[in-house]
Design an enzyme around this catalytic site. Structure first.
Site, short mmCIF file in Angstrom:
data_model
loop_
_atom_site.label_atom_id
_atom_site.label_comp_id
_atom_site.label_asym_id
_atom_site.label_seq_id
_atom_site.Cartn_x
_atom_site.Cartn_y
_atom_site.Cartn_z
N GLU A 120 -7.61 -3.53 -3.20
CA GLU A 120 -6.47 -4.41 -3.52
C GLU A 120 -5.17 -3.63 -3.51
O GLU A 120 -5.10 -2.51 -4.00
CB GLU A 120 -6.66 -5.07 -4.89
N CYS A 139 -0.62 -4.59 -3.48
CA CYS A 139 0.55 -5.42 -3.18
C CYS A 139 1.77 -4.78 -3.80
O CYS A 139 1.67 -3.97 -4.72
CB CYS A 139 0.40 -6.86 -3.69
N GLU A 161 -11.11 -5.37 -11.84
CA GLU A 161 -10.33 -4.69 -12.89
C GLU A 161 -10.85 -4.93 -14.31
O GLU A 161 -10.21 -5.60 -15.11
CB GLU A 161 -8.84 -5.10 -12.78
N ASN A 178 -5.13 7.41 1.94
CA ASN A 178 -6.49 7.08 1.52
C ASN A 178 -7.49 7.40 2.62
O ASN A 178 -8.58 7.90 2.34
CB ASN A 178 -6.57 5.61 1.10
#
Ligand SMILES: *[C@@H]1O[C@H](CO)[C@@H](O)[C@H](O)[C@H]1NC(C)=O
Ligand SMILES: *[C@@H]1O[C@H](CO)[C@@H](O)[C@H](O)[C@H]1NC(C)=O
Length: 503
Positions: A349, A351, A246, A379
């Site tokens: 990633e 969550c 990021e 996805n």
């Protein structure tokens, strides 16, 4: 023939039957509780004769990977959706989670037998059979401190003080090795760095609004090579490397998350002149170099990144994180894929519990499990070759995180009782990870049928896998025709994750 019959008889005789979920309901819906003497397992995947298929169901009502063998029908609904094996899309790399410090800290809290159950739950053939995991290079926000491997008070440009840290030896390496053993060496890894040593950064700090000082552009790549050398010495090799976690975080410095800021039109110069040439001429030239490693909503930056032809030639893939996906559709991936068809997409990633207005851990939340299941299939329907979760285990308050950035995890460890809880998110990932093995290829099947999301894959061992997610509160029928086999007509239970496999 006789040999084959004997072999089949042997296989059937040795089929373990699954251990039941010990269900407990907290504030939301049910979790499966595991302790030293009990942990639920999944019926092994055993080949069935042609003409039959096996379905596995998990649902809100409490089923967990419930196995059922059913028959293909010779006639069926004329509206049945057709699997076209001749129209192929992406080749799958894998599914998994991240070996964060927080994951290892929570593993360490458990006694040996309970911990064994946890690790087997993710990696063994009676668990989710994870195949691709992320390893942070140094610390992340899910550590108990911010650190790099070279935290000297002066610029140690010879990197004489480069050292793996206590965290690597206590929280990561032993569990990575154990996971490798459980997967017979098949588990693959990619690495991502959060922060550089403070002295390499323009703001001289590991968090905040800082990027890499120009004079350390090469050293930062040499640092990666040292990391790969150090892990190789421990018996751990890597499949991939992202360009950094990021890079946009530097512009949201109020989050306090450790990072290296990059603007894409500057980062591509670093990739072209330093990262690409150094990695490709190192012992790690095979590494997949994966760019972006940031939010889907920031994907337009990929155009800037890939505008440098040299940088573009070094990059293999584009990694996306799921935060803020509710504001941008997965079809963005397809738009970018059409422009850069040789760059793969991968989800690195995810969550829940990341929003300030939402509490971190929702024990037993079916809704959060469903959000995982839906995100994964969307996805996969849009070119993703893999989906990797964030922390594999957190405690009941969603930590530890040295900046109190608590979030949720598919497995929650309760330090007070020594148990752990498998949440619906755990089962959601498993409906993909266990069945869609590496080198499976997505084949054509319409995305949606009666509000059920569907996707189909041909495995390298000749099996076909269909995943079907029913988010409706009611039973919903799906009708699928495989021209080679016949019709599948199946009523899916309300709020269910379903995986169908046949050979
Ligand atoms: C684990 O859970 C099972 C099932 O509830 C229980 O019978 C057993 O006593 C528990 N074991 C431990 C060590 O707490
Ligand atoms: C979870 O970890 C955090 C950070 O270490 C700690 O403050 C918190 O007390 C832990 N929660 C429990 C229930 O132990």
């Amino acid at each position: 023939m006789l040999l084959k019959v004997l072999l089949l008889a042997f296989l059937v005789a040795t089929v373990r039957s699954a251990t039941e979920c010990m269900s407990r309901t907290f504030d939301y819906e049910a979790v499966c509780v595991c302790n030293a003497t009990h942990c639920d397992t999944i019926d092994p995947i055993v080949e069935v004769p042609q003409g039959q298929y096996v379905s596995y169901t998990s649902n809100l009502e409490g089923l967990r990977f419930e196995r059922e063998v059913e028959n293909f029908l010779t006639t069926g609904n004329s509206n049945a959706h057709v699997i076209d094996h001749s129209v192929t899309y992406q080749t799958i790399v894998g599914f998994g989670g991240a070996f964060t410090d927080a994951t290892g800290i929570n593993f360490n809290i458990l006694d040996e037998q309970t911990r064994e159950h946890l690790i087997r739950s993710y990696f063994s053939d009676e668990g989710l059979e994870y195949s691709l995991c992320r390893v942070p290079i140094g610390g992340t926000d899910f550590s108990t401190r911010s650190y790099s491997y070279l935290d000297t008070s002066y610029p140690d440009i010879e990197m004489e003080n480069f050292r793996l840290q206590a965290e690597d030896y206590s929280y990561k390496i032993p569990y990575i090795l154990q996971a490798l053993e459980l997967t017979n060496g098949k588990l693959q890894f990619f690495a991502s760095a959060w922060t550089a040593p403070a002295w390499m950064k323009t703001n001289e700090a590991q968090d905040g609004d800082g990027d890499l000082k120009r004079e350390y552009w090469q050293l930062w790549v040499d640092y990666f090579v040292k990391f790969f050398d150090s892990y190789k010495a421990e018996g751990i090799e890597f499949w991939g490397l992202t360009t950094g976690n990021e890079p946009s975080l530097a512009f949201f410095s109020w989050t306090g998350i450790n990072s290296v800021g990059w603007l894409p039109w500057i980062q591509n110069k670093w990739i072209a002149r330093h990262l690409g040439p150094t990695i490709r001429s190192s012992d790690y030239s095979h590494l997949k170099l994966i760019s972006h490693d940031d939010q889907r909503i920031l994907l337009p930056f990929v155009f800037n990144l890939l505008s440098d032809e040299t940088a573009k030639s070094y990059l293999d893939g584009i990694a996306v994180h799921w935060y803020w996906n509710d504001f941008v559709p997965a079809s963005w991936h397809s738009n970018i894929h059409d422009l850069y068809p040789d760059k793969f997409f991968i989800n690195t990633e995810a969550c829940k519990g990341d929003r300030p207005w939402d509490s971190a851990v929702h024990l037993g939340s079916w809704d959060r499990g469903e959000q995982y299941a839906v995100d994964i299939i969307e996805n996969l329907q849009h070119w993703s070759v893999g989906w990797v979760d964030w922390n594999m285990a957190l405690n009941t308050t969603g930590g530890p995180s040295y900046i109190s950035n608590e979030v949720d995890s598919p497995i929650i460890v309760n330090p007070e009782t020594g148990e752990f809880y498998k949440q619906p998110m755990f089962y959601a990932i498993g409906h993909y990870s266990k069945f869609i093995i590496r080198d499976s290829v997505r084949v054509d099947l319409p995305f949606k049928q009666n509000n059920v999301l569907t996707a189909a894959f041909d495995r390298p061992d000749g099996a076909t896998v269909i995943v079907a997610i029913n988010s409706e509160d009611s039973e919903t029928e799906i009708n699928i025709r495989d021209p080679n086999r016949g019709y599948i007509s199946k009523v899916l239970t309300p709020k269910s994750f379903n995986t169908i496999i046949y050979w």
